[in-house]
Design a protein around this motif. Structure first.
Motif, PDB file in Angstrom:
ATOM      1  N   THR A  16       6.257  14.751   5.119  1.00 38.75           N
ATOM      2  CA  THR A  16       4.878  14.708   5.426  1.00 38.75           C
ATOM      3  C   THR A  16       4.227  13.594   4.456  1.00 38.75           C
ATOM      4  O   THR A  16       4.267  13.838   3.182  1.00 38.75           O
ATOM      5  CB  THR A  16       4.137  15.981   5.563  1.00 38.75           C
ATOM      6  N   ILE A  17       3.636  12.546   4.772  1.00 39.22           N
ATOM      7  CA  ILE A  17       3.107  11.597   3.994  1.00 39.22           C
ATOM      8  C   ILE A  17       1.646  11.625   3.971  1.00 39.22           C
ATOM      9  O   ILE A  17       0.956  11.237   4.987  1.00 39.22           O
ATOM     10  CB  ILE A  17       3.815  10.264   3.882  1.00 39.22           C
ATOM     11  N   GLN A  18       0.806  11.795   2.765  1.00 38.36           N
ATOM     12  CA  GLN A  18      -0.632  11.710   3.024  1.00 38.36           C
ATOM     13  C   GLN A  18      -1.206  10.632   2.481  1.00 38.36           C
ATOM     14  O   GLN A  18      -0.725  10.226   1.065  1.00 38.36           O
ATOM     15  CB  GLN A  18      -1.360  12.883   2.660  1.00 38.36           C
ATOM     16  N   VAL A  19      -1.871   9.471   2.774  1.00 37.65           N
ATOM     17  CA  VAL A  19      -2.399   8.352   2.235  1.00 37.65           C
ATOM     18  C   VAL A  19      -3.949   8.276   2.244  1.00 37.65           C
ATOM     19  O   VAL A  19      -4.647   8.701   3.219  1.00 37.65           O
ATOM     20  CB  VAL A  19      -2.232   7.117   2.918  1.00 37.65           C
ATOM     21  N   GLN A  20      -4.565   8.321   1.129  1.00 34.52           N
ATOM     22  CA  GLN A  20      -5.940   8.315   0.896  1.00 34.52           C
ATOM     23  C   GLN A  20      -6.508   7.366  -0.032  1.00 34.52           C
ATOM     24  O   GLN A  20      -5.677   7.005  -1.046  1.00 34.52           O
ATOM     25  CB  GLN A  20      -6.643   9.884   0.625  1.00 34.52           C
ATOM     26  N   ALA A  21      -7.722   6.933  -0.115  1.00 31.00           N
ATOM     27  CA  ALA A  21      -8.405   6.083  -0.958  1.00 31.00           C
ATOM     28  C   ALA A  21      -8.379   6.720  -2.276  1.00 31.00           C
ATOM     29  O   ALA A  21      -8.876   7.845  -2.422  1.00 31.00           O
ATOM     30  CB  ALA A  21      -9.634   5.716  -0.344  1.00 31.00           C
ATOM     31  N   ARG A  22      -8.189   5.978  -3.299  1.00 27.51           N
ATOM     32  CA  ARG A  22      -8.644   6.483  -4.861  1.00 27.51           C
ATOM     33  C   ARG A  22     -10.066   6.072  -4.993  1.00 27.51           C
ATOM     34  O   ARG A  22     -10.619   5.396  -4.376  1.00 27.51           O
ATOM     35  CB  ARG A  22      -7.645   5.599  -5.667  1.00 27.51           C
ATOM     36  N   THR A  23     -10.727   6.777  -5.857  1.00 31.12           N
ATOM     37  CA  THR A  23     -11.977   6.517  -6.218  1.00 31.12           C
ATOM     38  C   THR A  23     -12.291   5.106  -6.667  1.00 31.12           C
ATOM     39  O   THR A  23     -13.234   4.619  -6.078  1.00 31.12           O
ATOM     40  CB  THR A  23     -12.364   7.590  -7.426  1.00 31.12           C
ATOM     41  N   ILE A  24     -11.630   4.471  -7.549  1.00 28.12           N
ATOM     42  CA  ILE A  24     -12.218   3.432  -8.012  1.00 28.12           C
ATOM     43  C   ILE A  24     -11.431   2.155  -7.152  1.00 28.12           C
ATOM     44  O   ILE A  24     -12.077   1.369  -6.459  1.00 28.12           O
ATOM     45  CB  ILE A  24     -11.597   3.111  -9.445  1.00 28.12           C
ATOM     46  N   ARG A  25      -9.979   2.009  -6.956  1.00 29.86           N
ATOM     47  CA  ARG A  25      -9.283   1.108  -6.104  1.00 29.86           C
ATOM     48  C   ARG A  25      -7.893   1.713  -5.639  1.00 29.86           C
ATOM     49  O   ARG A  25      -7.565   2.415  -6.448  1.00 29.86           O
ATOM     50  CB  ARG A  25      -9.458  -0.247  -6.669  1.00 29.86           C
ATOM     51  N   GLY A  26      -7.384   1.196  -4.832  1.00 32.03           N
ATOM     52  CA  GLY A  26      -5.911   1.329  -4.240  1.00 32.03           C
ATOM     53  C   GLY A  26      -6.035   2.751  -3.517  1.00 32.03           C
ATOM     54  O   GLY A  26      -7.028   3.188  -2.930  1.00 32.03           O
ATOM     55  N   SER A  27      -4.738   3.119  -3.501  1.00 35.02           N
ATOM     56  CA  SER A  27      -4.695   4.585  -2.804  1.00 35.02           C
ATOM     57  C   SER A  27      -3.704   5.384  -3.428  1.00 35.02           C
ATOM     58  O   SER A  27      -2.930   4.913  -4.397  1.00 35.02           O
ATOM     59  CB  SER A  27      -3.942   3.947  -1.315  1.00 35.02           C
ATOM     60  N   GLU A  28      -3.941   6.698  -2.964  1.00 33.33           N
ATOM     61  CA  GLU A  28      -2.874   7.798  -3.558  1.00 33.33           C
ATOM     62  C   GLU A  28      -2.115   8.175  -2.292  1.00 33.33           C
ATOM     63  O   GLU A  28      -2.573   8.516  -1.305  1.00 33.33           O
ATOM     64  CB  GLU A  28      -3.736   9.106  -4.056  1.00 33.33           C
ATOM     65  N   ILE A  29      -0.645   8.421  -2.488  1.00 34.30           N
ATOM     66  CA  ILE A  29       0.479   8.693  -1.502  1.00 34.30           C
ATOM     67  C   ILE A  29       0.649  10.057  -2.236  1.00 34.30           C
ATOM     68  O   ILE A  29       1.355  10.193  -3.296  1.00 34.30           O
ATOM     69  CB  ILE A  29       1.120   7.506  -1.597  1.00 34.30           C
ATOM     70  N   SER A  30       0.783  11.021  -1.287  1.00 29.50           N
ATOM     71  CA  SER A  30       1.393  12.296  -1.727  1.00 29.50           C
ATOM     72  C   SER A  30       2.596  12.482  -0.591  1.00 29.50           C
ATOM     73  O   SER A  30       2.461  12.758   0.731  1.00 29.50           O
ATOM     74  CB  SER A  30       0.134  13.292  -1.440  1.00 29.50           C
ATOM     75  N   ILE A  31       3.618  12.581  -1.004  1.00 34.36           N
ATOM     76  CA  ILE A  31       4.967  12.594  -0.238  1.00 34.36           C
ATOM     77  C   ILE A  31       5.485  14.041  -0.539  1.00 34.36           C
ATOM     78  O   ILE A  31       5.968  14.404  -1.712  1.00 34.36           O
ATOM     79  CB  ILE A  31       6.040  11.383  -0.503  1.00 34.36           C
ATOM     80  N   THR A  32       5.616  14.753   0.650  1.00 36.68           N
ATOM     81  CA  THR A  32       6.075  16.142   0.783  1.00 36.68           C
ATOM     82  C   THR A  32       7.458  16.238   1.467  1.00 36.68           C
ATOM     83  O   THR A  32       7.302  16.048   2.625  1.00 36.68           O
ATOM     84  CB  THR A  32       5.084  17.223   1.087  1.00 36.68           C
ATOM     85  N   VAL A  33       8.557  16.468   0.793  1.00 44.56           N
ATOM     86  CA  VAL A  33       9.882  16.443   1.572  1.00 44.56           C
ATOM     87  C   VAL A  33      10.318  17.886   1.524  1.00 44.56           C
ATOM     88  O   VAL A  33      10.272  18.522   0.391  1.00 44.56           O
ATOM     89  CB  VAL A  33      10.857  15.427   0.854  1.00 44.56           C
TER      90      VAL A  33
END
Length: 166
Positions: free
Chosen positions: A125-142
């Motif tokens: 399961t991969i969650q992609v969300q915006a970071r506060t300043i710029r870019g994104s945070e990706i959380s990968i759960t296997v």
């Protein structure tokens, strides 16, 4: 004297904030030869996760990552901070995972986008969300794929089909 006290306090506060913002992280190295770009323009990076595409120019958030195992048998949570947009990262994983043998179960593009895939005896399961300043945070759960539920008589119940949401 009061000017020096204020200056020293301001310097100490600024240094403390700078130190607090520097959590432990580990870079994702670019693959030899520069890697290959997908249609979103993100280039795949090389890491110790051979069964998963990894974006170049990202950092693994070591404090929020917990991995067990190695090679293609690892499981756990991997958190990546990247300068790429959430849209680019969603497309990067959606296009890249099938090339590593993952089959899509479902995906939802939203403020926090979620992609779910299976491969052999594992699910990601991969969650992609915006970071506060710029870019994104990706959380990968296997994790290992759950075994089918069985009845008291020992017969296996069929799994309910999952409908793809687009």
């Amino acid at each position: 004297m009061a000017k020096w006290d204020v200056a020293i306090r301001a310097t100490l506060i600024a240094a403390s904030l700078a130190a607090a913002g520097c959590g432990q992280k580990m870079g994702i190295a670019a693959p030899a030869g520069g890697g290959t770009a997908n249609s979103a323009g993100a280039v795949a990076g090389f890491t110790t996760f051979p069964d998963m595409p990894m974006p170049a120019a990202g950092d693994i958030d070591v404090e929020r990552t917990l991995i067990f195992g190695t090679g293609e048998a690892w499981f756990g949570r991997l958190v990546i901070n990247t300068p790429h947009s959430t849209g680019d990262m969603f497309t990067f994983y959606r296009e890249g995972l099938p090339g590593f043998g993952w089959q899509e179960v479902t995906s939802v593009r939203a403020a926090t986008s979620v992609l779910t895939y299976t491969r052999a005896e594992r699910v990601v399961t991969i969650q992609v969300q915006a970071r506060t300043i710029r870019g994104s945070e990706i959380s990968i759960t296997v994790s290992p794929h759950g075994a089918p539920a069985s009845t008291p008589t020992g017969t296996v119940q069929p799994r309910m089909p999952v409908e793809t949401i687009r």
